[in-house]
Write an enzyme that holds these catalytic residues in place. Sequence first.
Site, PDB file in Angstrom:
ATOM      1  N   THR A 124       0.810  -1.218   0.000  1.00 58.13           N
ATOM      2  CA  THR A 124       0.000   0.000   0.000  1.00 58.13           C
ATOM      3  C   THR A 124       0.842   1.265   0.000  1.00 58.13           C
ATOM      4  OG1 THR A 124      -1.735  -1.172   1.196  1.00 58.13           O
ATOM      5  CG2 THR A 124      -1.844   1.233   1.196  1.00 58.13           C
ATOM      6  N   LYS A 147      -1.049  -1.065  -4.132  1.00 54.23           N
ATOM      7  CA  LYS A 147      -2.388  -0.559  -3.833  1.00 54.23           C
ATOM      8  C   LYS A 147      -2.247   0.916  -3.486  1.00 54.23           C
ATOM      9  CE  LYS A 147      -6.376  -1.205  -0.792  1.00 54.23           C
ATOM     10  NZ  LYS A 147      -7.072  -2.162   0.108  1.00 54.23           N
ATOM     11  N   LYS A 149      -3.701   4.468  -2.300  1.00 53.26           N
ATOM     12  CA  LYS A 149      -4.751   5.176  -1.577  1.00 53.26           C
ATOM     13  C   LYS A 149      -5.002   6.530  -2.238  1.00 53.26           C
ATOM     14  CE  LYS A 149      -5.621   2.395   1.971  1.00 53.26           C
ATOM     15  NZ  LYS A 149      -6.979   1.867   2.261  1.00 53.26           N
ATOM     16  N   ASP A 174      -7.619   2.312  -3.980  1.00 52.41           N
ATOM     17  CA  ASP A 174      -8.629   2.357  -2.913  1.00 52.41           C
ATOM     18  C   ASP A 174      -8.959   3.813  -2.631  1.00 52.41           C
ATOM     19  OD1 ASP A 174     -10.319   1.993  -0.795  1.00 52.41           O
ATOM     20  OD2 ASP A 174      -8.839   1.092   0.542  1.00 52.41           O
ATOM     21  N   ASP A 223     -15.984  -2.519  -0.644  1.00 51.97           N
ATOM     22  CA  ASP A 223     -15.368  -2.703   0.675  1.00 51.97           C
ATOM     23  C   ASP A 223     -16.391  -2.321   1.738  1.00 51.97           C
ATOM     24  OD1 ASP A 223     -13.837  -2.932   2.924  1.00 51.97           O
ATOM     25  OD2 ASP A 223     -12.317  -1.488   2.354  1.00 51.97           O
ATOM     26  N   LYS A 245     -12.577  -8.751   4.693  1.00 50.54           N
ATOM     27  CA  LYS A 245     -11.693  -8.456   5.822  1.00 50.54           C
ATOM     28  C   LYS A 245     -12.275  -9.094   7.077  1.00 50.54           C
ATOM     29  CE  LYS A 245     -10.232  -3.896   4.110  1.00 50.54           C
ATOM     30  NZ  LYS A 245     -10.337  -2.428   4.349  1.00 50.54           N
ATOM     31  N   CYS A 273      -7.067  -6.303   4.798  1.00 46.62           N
ATOM     32  CA  CYS A 273      -6.788  -6.214   6.224  1.00 46.62           C
ATOM     33  C   CYS A 273      -6.783  -4.757   6.659  1.00 46.62           C
ATOM     34  CB  CYS A 273      -5.433  -6.838   6.546  1.00 46.62           C
ATOM     35  SG  CYS A 273      -4.013  -5.948   5.828  1.00 46.62           S
ATOM     36  N   ASP A 295      -4.364  -8.572  -0.158  1.00 46.45           N
ATOM     37  CA  ASP A 295      -3.859  -7.304   0.386  1.00 46.45           C
ATOM     38  C   ASP A 295      -3.635  -7.495   1.886  1.00 46.45           C
ATOM     39  OD1 ASP A 295      -3.165  -4.633   0.762  1.00 46.45           O
ATOM     40  OD2 ASP A 295      -5.253  -4.010   0.986  1.00 46.45           O
ATOM     41  N   ASP A 297      -0.736  -6.801   3.714  1.00 46.33           N
ATOM     42  CA  ASP A 297       0.584  -6.190   3.894  1.00 46.33           C
ATOM     43  C   ASP A 297       0.710  -5.457   5.223  1.00 46.33           C
ATOM     44  OD1 ASP A 297      -1.171  -4.132   3.313  1.00 46.33           O
ATOM     45  OD2 ASP A 297       0.227  -3.029   2.044  1.00 46.33           O
TER      46      ASP A 297
END
Length: 322
Positions: A124, A147, A149, A174, A223, A245, A273, A295, A297
């Site tokens: 991320t 990933k 943000k 995301d 999500d 998640k 997570c 994902d 990490d």
Amino acid sequence: MTALEIAVERWPIAGHFTIARGSRTEAVVVVATVRAGAHAGRGECVPYARYGESVDSVKAQLDGLREAVAQGLTRDELTHLLPPGAARNAIDCALWDLEATAAGLPLPALAGVPTPAPMLTAYTLSLGTPEAMQAAARQAAERPLLKVKLGGEGDPERIAAVREGAPHARLIVDANESWRAENLRANLAACARAGVELVEQPLPAGGDEALARADAPVAICADESVHDAASLARLPAWYNAVNIKLDKTGGLTDALRLRREASARGLGIMVGCMVGTSLGMTPALIVAGGADYVDLDGPLLLARDRDGGLRYEGSTLIPPWA
């Protein structure tokens, strides 16, 4: 005699972790330990304010289970005592861990799933200015899957900067509900130009009708719009994938159910997570085998992980049972 122990732990993040909702420099986790005779099981959760959770509220939920735990609480009974969320995740995973330990079985065998193979996890990149995100992307450019943000205004510039910084990496995005109907098409187009494969939760849950008209050029992953198996039935048709998640589903028990039902609907699977330690990531590996995107990490984002934590070779996560 079975007993419950509750602990709050703080783990420093390497630098900071920033998303559309704010920035943090530490991960605060709640750990539940269930002891039964010579055996113990542990589970970790991360309270999340977006879902109305706090460390105090999660501790209170767990405290309320002490008598039930003492009387031999089962995972099935737990689903009737707590709603999906962080507190239930900690207890559910502790019960799985306890049962596996007492039976002398690896967790995949207890869950009835194949032993997960080593898997690629996303790495991320925090939200920041285009310049800062390009620099972060350049540092992580050798990782195969990033990933990113994003945060709303200025996102086309951000994703273009990340692509320039990491020209060969696969990208997923995301937005954490930060986009709005008026900038949806422009942001999706910018993602398509950058070769983004998947956009996670671009619009607020329950306010995402504009996706029905967007003719999205990239896959859209839910999500905040899907938490557990029960909520899957209400998922709008414009989502192509779901992010599973354990802190949302309330543990491994419902995460496995959500994975089965989402796959049966033909939805793509991401297993994600919160930022936490290897204790919180390990049970998620049971759901992650064969997922379209992994994902997990969290430990890579910490300044340090637990002793004996998961092994990462670059972005390859090595399950402890492999």
